[in-house]
Design an enzyme around this catalytic site. Structure first.
Site, PDB file in Angstrom:
ATOM      1  N   ASP A  73       0.957  -1.140   0.175  1.00  0.00           N
ATOM      2  CA  ASP A  73       0.057  -0.023   0.272  1.00  0.00           C
ATOM      3  C   ASP A  73       0.701   1.611   0.308  1.00  0.00           C
ATOM      4  OD1 ASP A  73       0.609  -0.666   2.786  1.00  0.00           O
ATOM      5  OD2 ASP A  73      -0.372  -0.056   3.442  1.00  0.00           O
ATOM      6  N   GLU A 135      -0.232  -1.505   5.669  1.00  0.00           N
ATOM      7  CA  GLU A 135       1.436  -0.545   6.316  1.00  0.00           C
ATOM      8  C   GLU A 135       0.918   0.847   7.041  1.00  0.00           C
ATOM      9  OE1 GLU A 135       4.652   0.340   7.612  1.00  0.00           O
ATOM     10  OE2 GLU A 135       3.820   1.678   6.153  1.00  0.00           O
TER      11      GLU A 135
END
Ligand SMILES: [Zn+2]
Length: 383
Positions: A73, A135
């Site tokens: 991400d 994350e």
């Protein structure tokens, strides 16, 4: 002709993997790329099913080896004054510009491009590839991933997490934990304020106590001067409360965090937050359902790999950048260290100073260094 790392990066950047979107398209892409090479990945879906972690093993099914870890991400581009399309890799002199170029798709690109070489060389010990989701929203994605890898019996020599470190070996970072506090008071017409419990006012007391705690840490430590900010920090980021000026507010929400030095007790810090909440609650008039509820949202443990750990020397031998560092930002490295009982190192291309910003970029030279790093990693585990 084989794809270059820059071409791979171009493909990865084109996936908009902003944390609030599904990462399944990029996971599909990575899984397909690996399966074309005979590597079967294992997918772990998020509870909502719209995101997934992926991990896969190259080489022999044996203990040892190395975990190479990335998150898929990236942070949002909204509100940032980009001068290029963030999801189109753009060359600007010796830089490559795009969302995720530093944090951390260059490392993913280098990892994927290295796979053919690793397979051709042949590995005597496994390389486990790990790709997480979420994350950037606090690391909730990687927890089931590391648990699954641990349950599969992985016992790597070490884990490399490729967060941007300008390819320097990073051995330590602070731990982070984020919290929500819900303050509940009682509603009333504001003309009757003394007969009600104003949630915003008690929230303010709570926030002030957090800020006193932050100042106490700044003054009295403990300290580790290898960090730019050598002490634990406590910070309130959001406060939301009240609906109209003539209503005594019943609810107030606070979001706050700590960033704790490795070695300092997270239990003691949590206990301190509960003590603060308790002490503010004791000041609230006993008018029914009033109080403060604390919720622990997410976080990363600190990373603290000793310089004398063999993993440090092993990873240092793979990069030309000398010295080791400690960084202010959190990563998944502490989670891997905890779950797999093996040291973790952060080492990846690009710089955190270039990440999360408009026109995020990575130096082309960093990609070259990372490619060499991956080749050397394969050689260190070769037959
Ligand atoms: Zn990152």
């Amino acid at each position: 002709m084989a794809m270059t790392t820059t071409e791979m990066l171009e493909k990865l950047i084109a996936f908009d993997t902003t944390s609030d979107l599904s990462n399944l398209p990029i996971i599909d892409f990575i899984e397909h790329y690996l399966s074309e090479r005979g590597i079967e990945g294992r997918r772990l879906y998020s509870p909502e099913g719209d995101k997934a972690n992926l991990w896969a093993t190259l080489g022999p099914d044996e203990p040892g080896g190395v975990v190479v870890s990335s998150h898929t991400d990236c942070v949002p581009v909204e509100g940032q004054p980009w001068t290029t399309d963030p999801f189109t890799l753009t060359e600007e002199g010796d830089r490559l510009v795009g969302r995720g170029t530093s944090d951390m798709k260059s490392f993913i690109a280098s990892t994927l491009i290295a796979v053919d070489g690793w397979l051709a060389t042949g590995l005597s010990r496994p390389i486990h590839l790990a790709f997480s989701h979420d994350e950037e929203t606090g690391g909730s994605g990687a927890r089931p991933l590391v648990a699954d890898m641990a349950a599969a019996g992985l016992r790597p020599q070490y884990t490399v997490v490729g967060e941007p470190s300008s390819m320097q070996v990073v051995t330590a970072h602070k731990g982070i934990e984020t919290f929500e506090a819900t303050v509940t008071g009682t509603e009333a017409h504001s003309s009757l304020a003394p007969q009600a419990v104003n949630a915003v006012e008690y929230a303010a007391r709570f926030v002030t106590a957090l800020s006193d705690l932050a100042r106490e840490k700044e003054k009295n430590g403990p300290f580790d001067h290898d960090f730019d900010l050598p002490h634990t920090t406590v910070h309130t980021g959001i406060i939301r409360g009240g609906t109209a000026l003539n209503i005594v507010p019943r609810n107030c929400e606070i979001e706050f965090e700590y960033r704790i030095l490795p070695g300092e007790s997270v239990e003691a810090m949590r206990a301190e937050f509960h003590r603060i909440a308790q002490s503010v609650m004791e000041q609230m008039p006993d008018l029914g359902d009033v109080g403060i509820v604390l919720r622990d949202r997410s976080g990363f443990p600190a990373l603290n790999t000793p310089d004398e750990s063999p993993a440090v020397a092993k990873v240092a031998a793979l990069t030309p950048i000398e010295g080791t560092g400690k960084v202010a930002y959190g990563t998944e490295a502490g989670l891997f260290a905890e779950a797999l009982h093996a040291p973790s190192i952060v080492c990846g291309p690009g710089s955190i100073a270039q990440a999360h910003k408009p026109n995020e970029w990575v130096a082309k030279q960093q990609l070259d260094i990372c490619d060499d790093f991956m080749v050397a990693l394969g050689q260190s585990l070769a037959k």
